[in-house]
Design an enzyme around this catalytic site. Structure first.
Site, PDB file in Angstrom:
ATOM      1  N   SER A  10       0.841  -1.193   0.000  1.00  0.00           N
ATOM      2  CA  SER A  10       0.000   0.000   0.000  1.00  0.00           C
ATOM      3  C   SER A  10       0.870   1.234   0.000  1.00  0.00           C
ATOM      4  CB  SER A  10      -0.911   0.013   1.229  1.00  0.00           C
ATOM      5  OG  SER A  10      -1.624   1.219   1.305  1.00  0.00           O
ATOM      6  N   CYS A  11       0.786   2.021  -1.073  1.00  0.00           N
ATOM      7  CA  CYS A  11       1.443   3.316  -1.129  1.00  0.00           C
ATOM      8  C   CYS A  11       0.369   4.325  -1.481  1.00  0.00           C
ATOM      9  CB  CYS A  11       2.561   3.310  -2.165  1.00  0.00           C
ATOM     10  SG  CYS A  11       3.704   4.688  -1.962  1.00  0.00           S
ATOM     11  N   ASP A  12      -0.201   4.952  -0.478  1.00  0.00           N
ATOM     12  CA  ASP A  12      -1.370   5.797  -0.649  1.00  0.00           C
ATOM     13  C   ASP A  12      -1.270   6.982   0.311  1.00  0.00           C
ATOM     14  OD1 ASP A  12      -3.270   3.807  -2.288  1.00  0.00           O
ATOM     15  OD2 ASP A  12      -2.250   2.677  -0.720  1.00  0.00           O
TER      16      ASP A  12
END
Length: 266
Positions: free
Chosen positions: A8-10
């Site tokens: 997850s890169c958010d």
């Protein structure tokens, strides 16, 4: 069969009037390897001599007269930050996006731009214009991953106590959308038209045949990687994460820090 969580890169922002505490909240996940540790790094407020330079990851550029005190999450081998905050309350989070541009081996990284934006600004608007100007002047390039040559452009949420902006980029081109209440970004372009950007952001794309005919200009559709249409391009599998974070952050009620942490874990 065991299920493995997707990386997850958010990045998410909720402006102050829409949080329980009445303070803007910026939240970010970074999907770097557990072996690519990110210690918190601090730099004090500094005054610099005339003619000073600053050595970013791959480029040395002129330093400004004065830089703000900053703290940020710094991958151990990089000069810049994945996310950070300065003494004036400007906060920035960075995402990787793949675009049609072929990036050179030397340029500014998204992490360089986060740190430079924080060190050189007192407001979110000022940081946004600084990052855009640096992108135009120096371009983006160089590997942003420790163990392989992985080059990508930057997408950012830039916030302060009262304002927030989404800035998306491709090479030396960039565009900005002002945040109204809340916003989420992930590893894909999302802005169609913006209130601020590089002077030739449309003409550059049209000159390369990235816009169809006389259709209205759409930044995400024009610049997204291997793309005649922005909804067909999702090379970093971000669409589902982006939709989910938008759903969660938009639910009724004012957001709390606890809720933002839960969204990052979701």
């Amino acid at each position: 069969m065991a299920a493995f969580p997707l990386p997850s890169c958010d990045t998410i922002v909720v402006l102050a009037p829409h949080t329980r505490a009445g303070a803007t909240i910026l939240a970010k996940n970074s999907d770097r390897s557990p072996y690519e540790c990110q210690p918190l790094a601090q730099a004090p407020h500094r005054v610099h001599r005339d003619g000073a330079t600053v050595h970013c990851q791959y480029l040395e550029i002129p330093q400004v007269a004065e830089t703000a005190a900053v703290i940020g999450s710094r991958p151990f081998w990089l000069w810049g930050f994945e996310q950070g905050l300065n003494e004036y309350g400007v906060a920035i989070g960075n995402e990787a996006v793949l675009t049609r541009e072929t990036l050179p081996s030397t340029g500014l990284l998204g992490m360089d731009l986060v740190r430079l934006g924080l060190e050189r600004s007192k407001t979110a608007r000022e940081a946004t214009e600084i990052i855009g100007g640096l992108i135009e002047r120096y371009g983006q390039g160089g590997s942003a991953q420790y163990d392989v040559d992985f080059r990508y452009c930057g997408s950012f949420i830039i916030a302060d106590h009262v304002d927030a902006y989404v800035l998306e980029s491709s090479g030396r081109q960039w565009i900005v959308r002002r945040v109204e209440e809340r916003a989420c970004i992930s590893n894909r372009l999302t802005i169609d038209s913006g209130s601020l950007g590089s002077a030739d952001v449309e003409s550059y794309a049209r000159a390369r045949g990235w816009c169809e005919g006389e259709s209205s200009f759409d930044f995400a559709a024009a610049y997204s990687s291997r793309n005649p249409g922005k909804d067909k391009s999702d090379p970093l599998t971000a669409r589902g994460r982006l939709a989910r974070s938008r759903e969660l952050v938009s639910r009724n009620g004012r957001r709390t820090i606890r809720e933002m942490l839960a969204i990052l874990r979701d």
